[in-house]
Design a protein around this motif. Structure first.
Motif, PDB file in Angstrom:
ATOM      1  N   GLN A   1      29.104  44.094  51.021  1.00 35.07           N
ATOM      2  CA  GLN A   1      29.915  42.906  51.289  1.00 35.07           C
ATOM      3  C   GLN A   1      31.284  43.329  51.820  1.00 35.07           C
ATOM      4  O   GLN A   1      32.005  44.059  51.170  1.00 35.07           O
ATOM      5  N   VAL A   2      31.602  42.823  53.006  1.00 33.30           N
ATOM      6  CA  VAL A   2      32.877  43.164  53.628  1.00 33.30           C
ATOM      7  C   VAL A   2      34.008  42.503  52.863  1.00 33.30           C
ATOM      8  O   VAL A   2      33.959  41.309  52.560  1.00 33.30           O
ATOM      9  N   GLN A   3      35.005  43.297  52.529  1.00 32.03           N
ATOM     10  CA  GLN A   3      36.200  42.764  51.882  1.00 32.03           C
ATOM     11  C   GLN A   3      37.435  43.351  52.526  1.00 32.03           C
ATOM     12  O   GLN A   3      37.485  44.548  52.839  1.00 32.03           O
ATOM     13  N   LEU A   4      38.416  42.494  52.739  1.00 34.37           N
ATOM     14  CA  LEU A   4      39.710  42.893  53.270  1.00 34.37           C
ATOM     15  C   LEU A   4      40.769  42.324  52.336  1.00 34.37           C
ATOM     16  O   LEU A   4      40.782  41.113  52.091  1.00 34.37           O
ATOM     17  N   VAL A   5      41.637  43.191  51.839  1.00 38.74           N
ATOM     18  CA  VAL A   5      42.645  42.748  50.880  1.00 38.74           C
ATOM     19  C   VAL A   5      44.018  43.208  51.348  1.00 38.74           C
ATOM     20  O   VAL A   5      44.293  44.404  51.410  1.00 38.74           O
ATOM     21  N   GLU A   6      44.854  42.221  51.663  1.00 38.53           N
ATOM     22  CA  GLU A   6      46.202  42.528  52.135  1.00 38.53           C
ATOM     23  C   GLU A   6      47.183  42.610  50.979  1.00 38.53           C
ATOM     24  O   GLU A   6      46.986  41.987  49.934  1.00 38.53           O
ATOM     25  N   SER A   7      48.247  43.350  51.215  1.00 37.85           N
ATOM     26  CA  SER A   7      49.343  43.416  50.257  1.00 37.85           C
ATOM     27  C   SER A   7      50.615  43.757  51.011  1.00 37.85           C
ATOM     28  O   SER A   7      50.564  44.186  52.174  1.00 37.85           O
ATOM     29  N   GLY A   8      51.737  43.531  50.344  1.00 40.65           N
ATOM     30  CA  GLY A   8      53.011  43.960  50.900  1.00 40.65           C
ATOM     31  C   GLY A   8      53.902  42.866  51.454  1.00 40.65           C
ATOM     32  O   GLY A   8      54.995  43.158  51.928  1.00 40.65           O
ATOM     33  N   GLY A   9      53.470  41.628  51.420  1.00 35.70           N
ATOM     34  CA  GLY A   9      54.313  40.566  51.935  1.00 35.70           C
ATOM     35  C   GLY A   9      55.447  40.225  50.994  1.00 35.70           C
ATOM     36  O   GLY A   9      55.593  40.810  49.924  1.00 35.70           O
ATOM     37  N   GLY A  10      56.258  39.265  51.414  1.00 34.29           N
ATOM     38  CA  GLY A  10      57.372  38.824  50.592  1.00 34.29           C
ATOM     39  C   GLY A  10      58.497  38.288  51.446  1.00 34.29           C
ATOM     40  O   GLY A  10      58.282  37.865  52.585  1.00 34.29           O
ATOM     41  N   TRP A  11      59.688  38.330  50.901  1.00 32.04           N
ATOM     42  CA  TRP A  11      60.873  37.833  51.596  1.00 32.04           C
ATOM     43  C   TRP A  11      61.734  38.992  52.043  1.00 32.04           C
ATOM     44  O   TRP A  11      61.903  39.988  51.315  1.00 32.04           O
ATOM     45  N   VAL A  12      62.282  38.853  53.236  1.00 32.16           N
ATOM     46  CA  VAL A  12      63.176  39.862  53.769  1.00 32.16           C
ATOM     47  C   VAL A  12      64.223  39.187  54.634  1.00 32.16           C
ATOM     48  O   VAL A  12      63.948  38.137  55.246  1.00 32.16           O
ATOM     49  N   GLN A  13      65.388  39.749  54.680  1.00 34.94           N
ATOM     50  CA  GLN A  13      66.446  39.209  55.532  1.00 34.94           C
ATOM     51  C   GLN A  13      66.214  39.591  56.985  1.00 34.94           C
ATOM     52  O   GLN A  13      65.573  40.607  57.277  1.00 34.94           O
ATOM     53  N   PRO A  14      66.731  38.798  57.904  1.00 34.63           N
ATOM     54  CA  PRO A  14      66.622  39.167  59.323  1.00 34.63           C
ATOM     55  C   PRO A  14      67.172  40.569  59.566  1.00 34.63           C
ATOM     56  O   PRO A  14      68.200  40.953  59.013  1.00 34.63           O
ATOM     57  N   GLY A  15      66.460  41.312  60.399  1.00 42.17           N
ATOM     58  CA  GLY A  15      66.837  42.690  60.664  1.00 42.17           C
ATOM     59  C   GLY A  15      66.209  43.687  59.730  1.00 42.17           C
ATOM     60  O   GLY A  15      66.280  44.906  59.972  1.00 42.17           O
ATOM     61  N   GLY A  16      65.590  43.199  58.682  1.00 44.42           N
ATOM     62  CA  GLY A  16      64.985  44.081  57.705  1.00 44.42           C
ATOM     63  C   GLY A  16      63.610  44.578  58.119  1.00 44.42           C
ATOM     64  O   GLY A  16      63.109  44.270  59.212  1.00 44.42           O
ATOM     65  N   SER A  17      63.017  45.336  57.225  1.00 46.26           N
ATOM     66  CA  SER A  17      61.701  45.932  57.477  1.00 46.26           C
ATOM     67  C   SER A  17      60.750  45.623  56.334  1.00 46.26           C
ATOM     68  O   SER A  17      61.168  45.368  55.204  1.00 46.26           O
ATOM     69  N   ALA A  24      40.204  47.958  53.143  1.00 47.47           N
ATOM     70  CA  ALA A  24      38.906  47.508  53.650  1.00 47.47           C
ATOM     71  C   ALA A  24      37.772  48.148  52.860  1.00 47.47           C
ATOM     72  O   ALA A  24      37.875  49.319  52.459  1.00 47.47           O
ATOM     73  N   SER A  25      36.706  47.405  52.661  1.00 48.96           N
ATOM     74  CA  SER A  25      35.541  47.936  51.979  1.00 48.96           C
ATOM     75  C   SER A  25      34.299  47.174  52.408  1.00 48.96           C
ATOM     76  O   SER A  25      34.389  46.089  52.988  1.00 48.96           O
ATOM     77  N   GLY A  26      33.152  47.764  52.140  1.00 43.78           N
ATOM     78  CA  GLY A  26      31.891  47.088  52.412  1.00 43.78           C
ATOM     79  C   GLY A  26      31.326  47.315  53.799  1.00 43.78           C
ATOM     80  O   GLY A  26      30.312  46.718  54.156  1.00 43.78           O
ATOM     81  N   PHE A  27      31.970  48.145  54.597  1.00 44.07           N
ATOM     82  CA  PHE A  27      31.458  48.482  55.925  1.00 44.07           C
ATOM     83  C   PHE A  27      31.979  49.868  56.301  1.00 44.07           C
ATOM     84  O   PHE A  27      32.853  50.425  55.642  1.00 44.07           O
ATOM     85  N   THR A  28      31.381  50.417  57.370  1.00 42.03           N
ATOM     86  CA  THR A  28      31.782  51.749  57.819  1.00 42.03           C
ATOM     87  C   THR A  28      33.079  51.627  58.602  1.00 42.03           C
ATOM     88  O   THR A  28      33.091  51.382  59.815  1.00 42.03           O
ATOM     89  N   PHE A  29      34.155  51.785  57.912  1.00 38.07           N
ATOM     90  CA  PHE A  29      35.492  51.499  58.439  1.00 38.07           C
ATOM     91  C   PHE A  29      35.768  52.239  59.744  1.00 38.07           C
ATOM     92  O   PHE A  29      36.356  51.687  60.674  1.00 38.07           O
ATOM     93  N   THR A  30      35.311  53.471  59.817  1.00 34.26           N
ATOM     94  CA  THR A  30      35.646  54.310  60.978  1.00 34.26           C
ATOM     95  C   THR A  30      34.986  53.835  62.267  1.00 34.26           C
ATOM     96  O   THR A  30      35.354  54.299  63.347  1.00 34.26           O
ATOM     97  N   TRP A 105      37.982  38.038  57.254  1.00 35.57           N
ATOM     98  CA  TRP A 105      39.422  37.888  57.070  1.00 35.57           C
ATOM     99  C   TRP A 105      39.788  38.197  55.626  1.00 35.57           C
ATOM    100  O   TRP A 105      39.028  37.898  54.702  1.00 35.57           O
ATOM    101  N   GLY A 106      40.982  38.741  55.463  1.00 31.50           N
ATOM    102  CA  GLY A 106      41.516  38.842  54.128  1.00 31.50           C
ATOM    103  C   GLY A 106      42.097  37.507  53.707  1.00 31.50           C
ATOM    104  O   GLY A 106      42.075  36.532  54.466  1.00 31.50           O
ATOM    105  N   GLN A 107      42.659  37.491  52.504  1.00 30.50           N
ATOM    106  CA  GLN A 107      43.222  36.245  51.984  1.00 30.50           C
ATOM    107  C   GLN A 107      44.578  35.941  52.588  1.00 30.50           C
ATOM    108  O   GLN A 107      45.072  34.826  52.507  1.00 30.50           O
ATOM    109  N   GLY A 108      45.173  36.940  53.224  1.00 31.70           N
ATOM    110  CA  GLY A 108      46.478  36.766  53.849  1.00 31.70           C
ATOM    111  C   GLY A 108      47.619  37.089  52.902  1.00 31.70           C
ATOM    112  O   GLY A 108      47.474  37.022  51.676  1.00 31.70           O
ATOM    113  N   THR A 109      48.742  37.441  53.503  1.00 31.52           N
ATOM    114  CA  THR A 109      49.948  37.696  52.719  1.00 31.52           C
ATOM    115  C   THR A 109      51.127  37.060  53.456  1.00 31.52           C
ATOM    116  O   THR A 109      51.257  37.180  54.675  1.00 31.52           O
TER     117      THR A 109
END
Length: 115
Positions: A1-17, A24-30, A105-109
């Motif tokens: 079963q293909v699964q995509l799980v995002e992480s790392g979102g949030g709030w940032v000020q303009p100019g930030g990074s 990814a899992s459930g398929f031959t990623f490469t 698709w992942g669930q989104g962040t």
């Protein structure tokens, strides 16, 4: 079963990074290109960046060219989106995508850029 799980979102000020990750899992990623999309409220989903199986020749939307970098770690089945010089118009829900016989698709962040 293909699964995509995002992480790392949030709030940032303009100019930030910010760096987004997608596990990814459930398929031959490469064997598959990987994509990052985003969708802001009231707007259509937009392809932000994609990267080929071997990580060569990444493609970027014009609105993020020079500011965002997509990368992948085939040993870890991970794809990343490094976002620099963020602008308020980058505010959106960001999703990882792979086409493995169909779109997955992942669930989104959520990324919010504001002062």
């Amino acid at each position: 079963q293909v699964q995509l799980v995002e992480s790392g979102g949030g709030w940032v000020q303009p100019g930030g990074s910010m760096r987004l990750s997608c596990a990814a899992s459930g398929f031959t990623f490469t064997k598959y290109p990987m994509n990052w999309f985003r969708q802001a409220p009231g707007k259509e989903r937009e392809l932000v960046a994609f990267i080929t199986q071997g990580a060569g020749s990444p493609h970027y939307a014009g609105s993020v060219e020079g500011r965002f970098t997509i990368s992948r770690d085939n040993a870890k089945n991970m794809v990343y989106l490094q976002m620099n010089s963020l602008k308020p118009e980058d505010t959106a829900n960001y999703s990882c995508n792979a086409y493995v016989r169909r779109d997955y698709w992942g669930q989104g962040t959520q990324v919010t850029v504001s002062s």
